[in-house]
Design a protein around this motif. Sequence first.
Motif, PDB file in Angstrom:
ATOM      1  N   GLN A   2       0.887  -1.368   0.103  1.00 34.19           N
ATOM      2  CA  GLN A   2      -0.011   0.088   0.078  1.00 34.19           C
ATOM      3  C   GLN A   2       0.673   1.377   0.093  1.00 34.19           C
ATOM      4  O   GLN A   2       0.687   2.350  -0.832  1.00 34.19           O
ATOM      5  N   TRP A   3       2.069   1.258   0.608  1.00 38.32           N
ATOM      6  CA  TRP A   3       2.819   2.390   0.772  1.00 38.32           C
ATOM      7  C   TRP A   3       3.309   2.498  -0.546  1.00 38.32           C
ATOM      8  O   TRP A   3       3.637   3.613  -0.792  1.00 38.32           O
ATOM      9  N   LEU A   4       3.969   1.666  -1.036  1.00 35.36           N
ATOM     10  CA  LEU A   4       4.637   1.660  -2.563  1.00 35.36           C
ATOM     11  C   LEU A   4       3.620   2.474  -3.506  1.00 35.36           C
ATOM     12  O   LEU A   4       3.906   3.208  -4.268  1.00 35.36           O
ATOM     13  N   ARG A   5       2.271   1.971  -3.581  1.00 33.40           N
ATOM     14  CA  ARG A   5       1.111   2.373  -4.209  1.00 33.40           C
ATOM     15  C   ARG A   5       0.696   3.845  -4.039  1.00 33.40           C
ATOM     16  O   ARG A   5       0.892   4.738  -4.546  1.00 33.40           O
ATOM     17  N   ASP A   6       0.173   3.893  -2.725  1.00 29.20           N
ATOM     18  CA  ASP A   6      -0.440   5.313  -2.391  1.00 29.20           C
ATOM     19  C   ASP A   6       0.385   6.268  -1.737  1.00 29.20           C
ATOM     20  O   ASP A   6       0.295   7.803  -2.474  1.00 29.20           O
ATOM     21  N   GLU A   7       1.670   6.239  -1.186  1.00 31.44           N
ATOM     22  CA  GLU A   7       2.715   7.157  -0.789  1.00 31.44           C
ATOM     23  C   GLU A   7       3.752   7.307  -1.750  1.00 31.44           C
ATOM     24  O   GLU A   7       3.945   8.626  -2.108  1.00 31.44           O
ATOM     25  N   MET A   8       4.256   6.441  -2.218  1.00 34.89           N
ATOM     26  CA  MET A   8       5.438   6.364  -3.274  1.00 34.89           C
ATOM     27  C   MET A   8       5.091   6.621  -4.700  1.00 34.89           C
ATOM     28  O   MET A   8       5.850   7.005  -5.373  1.00 34.89           O
ATOM     29  N   GLY A   9       3.729   6.080  -5.015  1.00 34.41           N
ATOM     30  CA  GLY A   9       3.494   6.032  -6.530  1.00 34.41           C
ATOM     31  C   GLY A   9       4.300   5.224  -7.399  1.00 34.41           C
ATOM     32  O   GLY A   9       4.191   5.569  -8.719  1.00 34.41           O
ATOM     33  N   LEU A  10       4.982   4.205  -6.954  1.00 33.76           N
ATOM     34  CA  LEU A  10       5.704   3.256  -7.556  1.00 33.76           C
ATOM     35  C   LEU A  10       4.956   2.184  -8.418  1.00 33.76           C
ATOM     36  O   LEU A  10       5.504   1.718  -9.312  1.00 33.76           O
ATOM     37  N   ILE A  11       3.833   1.855  -7.816  1.00 36.88           N
ATOM     38  CA  ILE A  11       2.862   0.746  -8.229  1.00 36.88           C
ATOM     39  C   ILE A  11       1.711   1.203  -8.559  1.00 36.88           C
ATOM     40  O   ILE A  11       1.083   2.228  -7.932  1.00 36.88           O
ATOM     41  N   GLN A  12       0.809   0.525  -9.461  1.00 33.68           N
ATOM     42  CA  GLN A  12      -0.456   1.077  -9.451  1.00 33.68           C
ATOM     43  C   GLN A  12      -1.254  -0.261  -8.738  1.00 33.68           C
ATOM     44  O   GLN A  12      -2.437   0.313  -8.215  1.00 33.68           O
ATOM     45  N   GLN A  13      -0.769  -1.548  -8.588  1.00 33.61           N
ATOM     46  CA  GLN A  13      -1.541  -2.556  -7.846  1.00 33.61           C
ATOM     47  C   GLN A  13      -0.231  -3.461  -7.548  1.00 33.61           C
ATOM     48  O   GLN A  13       0.512  -3.584  -7.976  1.00 33.61           O
ATOM     49  N   ALA A  14      -0.838  -4.071  -5.958  1.00 34.60           N
ATOM     50  CA  ALA A  14       0.192  -5.025  -5.471  1.00 34.60           C
ATOM     51  C   ALA A  14       0.546  -6.130  -6.540  1.00 34.60           C
ATOM     52  O   ALA A  14       1.394  -6.550  -6.470  1.00 34.60           O
ATOM     53  N   ALA A  15      -0.150  -6.525  -7.364  1.00 29.37           N
ATOM     54  CA  ALA A  15      -0.084  -7.674  -8.267  1.00 29.37           C
ATOM     55  C   ALA A  15       1.167  -7.450  -9.215  1.00 29.37           C
ATOM     56  O   ALA A  15       1.891  -8.372  -9.590  1.00 29.37           O
ATOM     57  N   GLU A  16       1.424  -6.300  -9.410  1.00 29.96           N
ATOM     58  CA  GLU A  16       2.649  -5.879 -10.497  1.00 29.96           C
ATOM     59  C   GLU A  16       4.125  -5.999  -9.647  1.00 29.96           C
ATOM     60  O   GLU A  16       5.012  -6.004 -10.286  1.00 29.96           O
ATOM     61  N   THR A  17       4.126  -6.121  -8.338  1.00 30.25           N
ATOM     62  CA  THR A  17       5.248  -6.141  -7.841  1.00 30.25           C
ATOM     63  C   THR A  17       6.285  -7.155  -7.898  1.00 30.25           C
ATOM     64  O   THR A  17       7.607  -6.863  -8.110  1.00 30.25           O
ATOM     65  N   GLU A  18       5.669  -8.295  -7.962  1.00 29.92           N
ATOM     66  CA  GLU A  18       6.592  -9.613  -8.360  1.00 29.92           C
ATOM     67  C   GLU A  18       7.175  -9.585  -9.724  1.00 29.92           C
ATOM     68  O   GLU A  18       8.661  -9.668  -9.924  1.00 29.92           O
ATOM     69  N   MET A  19       6.450  -8.862 -10.832  1.00 30.73           N
ATOM     70  CA  MET A  19       7.065  -8.827 -11.966  1.00 30.73           C
ATOM     71  C   MET A  19       7.865  -7.786 -12.090  1.00 30.73           C
ATOM     72  O   MET A  19       9.322  -8.145 -12.513  1.00 30.73           O
ATOM     73  N   ILE A  20       7.967  -6.625 -11.456  1.00 31.28           N
ATOM     74  CA  ILE A  20       8.962  -5.462 -11.479  1.00 31.28           C
ATOM     75  C   ILE A  20      10.193  -6.219 -10.556  1.00 31.28           C
ATOM     76  O   ILE A  20      11.282  -6.073 -11.026  1.00 31.28           O
ATOM     77  N   ALA A  21       9.916  -6.762  -9.388  1.00 30.62           N
ATOM     78  CA  ALA A  21      11.033  -7.465  -8.728  1.00 30.62           C
ATOM     79  C   ALA A  21      11.765  -8.297  -9.395  1.00 30.62           C
ATOM     80  O   ALA A  21      13.159  -8.434  -9.052  1.00 30.62           O
ATOM     81  N   GLN A  22      11.194  -9.110 -10.216  1.00 32.11           N
ATOM     82  CA  GLN A  22      11.949 -10.092 -11.008  1.00 32.11           C
ATOM     83  C   GLN A  22      12.625  -9.408 -12.230  1.00 32.11           C
ATOM     84  O   GLN A  22      13.779 -10.306 -12.743  1.00 32.11           O
ATOM     85  N   GLY A  23      12.660  -8.225 -12.364  1.00 35.06           N
ATOM     86  CA  GLY A  23      13.559  -7.580 -13.459  1.00 35.06           C
ATOM     87  C   GLY A  23      14.874  -7.413 -13.136  1.00 35.06           C
ATOM     88  O   GLY A  23      15.432  -6.737 -13.718  1.00 35.06           O
ATOM     89  N   VAL A  24      15.081  -7.377 -11.905  1.00 35.62           N
ATOM     90  CA  VAL A  24      16.511  -7.144 -11.391  1.00 35.62           C
ATOM     91  C   VAL A  24      16.942  -8.020 -10.455  1.00 35.62           C
ATOM     92  O   VAL A  24      16.282  -9.109 -10.002  1.00 35.62           O
ATOM     93  N   PRO A  25      18.444  -8.576 -10.525  1.00 29.99           N
ATOM     94  CA  PRO A  25      19.047  -9.494 -10.107  1.00 29.99           C
ATOM     95  C   PRO A  25      19.031  -9.721  -8.631  1.00 29.99           C
ATOM     96  O   PRO A  25      18.946 -10.560  -7.767  1.00 29.99           O
ATOM     97  N   ASP A  26      18.872  -8.265  -7.918  1.00 29.96           N
ATOM     98  CA  ASP A  26      18.775  -8.151  -6.506  1.00 29.96           C
ATOM     99  C   ASP A  26      18.483  -6.878  -6.151  1.00 29.96           C
ATOM    100  O   ASP A  26      17.971  -6.128  -6.900  1.00 29.96           O
ATOM    101  N   THR A  27      18.803  -6.472  -4.813  1.00 29.21           N
ATOM    102  CA  THR A  27      18.068  -5.140  -4.470  1.00 29.21           C
ATOM    103  C   THR A  27      19.392  -3.918  -4.486  1.00 29.21           C
ATOM    104  O   THR A  27      19.078  -3.032  -4.330  1.00 29.21           O
ATOM    105  N   ARG A  28      20.433  -4.333  -5.079  1.00 30.84           N
ATOM    106  CA  ARG A  28      21.580  -3.727  -5.032  1.00 30.84           C
ATOM    107  C   ARG A  28      22.132  -2.974  -3.650  1.00 30.84           C
ATOM    108  O   ARG A  28      22.451  -1.912  -3.436  1.00 30.84           O
ATOM    109  N   GLY A  29      21.677  -3.868  -2.845  1.00 28.73           N
ATOM    110  CA  GLY A  29      22.213  -3.379  -1.187  1.00 28.73           C
ATOM    111  C   GLY A  29      21.231  -2.629  -0.595  1.00 28.73           C
ATOM    112  O   GLY A  29      21.289  -2.226   0.561  1.00 28.73           O
ATOM    113  N   VAL A  30      20.011  -2.275  -1.277  1.00 30.23           N
ATOM    114  CA  VAL A  30      18.823  -1.764  -0.459  1.00 30.23           C
ATOM    115  C   VAL A  30      18.120  -2.422   0.378  1.00 30.23           C
ATOM    116  O   VAL A  30      17.790  -3.685  -0.072  1.00 30.23           O
TER     117      VAL A  30
END
Length: 105
Positions: A2-30
Amino acid sequence: MQWLRDEMGLIQQAAETEMIAQGVPDTRGVYLVPAFSGLGAPHWDSSARGTICGLSRGAGRAELVRATLESIVYQSDELARLMGKPLGCRSAICAWMAAPVPTIS
């Protein structure tokens, strides 16, 4: 999520998060500690606040989304270990992290 969607505006819906996360090999230390309204079980600290650490210029939307998903896995794994049960993984992110999931002390 909800924070990623409502406060940060990084996603439109929770269902898309896994696909976005799979697009990178890791968190780059985040890393994200999602204590937006304190820490729940097993720590029970209502005064704790969330933290994002390890940000660098190379970290972007996908890394933050992945760090958020991983934070949920870390929390779930900690509770599962305390109950003496293995973490049941149903998402690709969880499965990638399951071996091994670092112990938080």
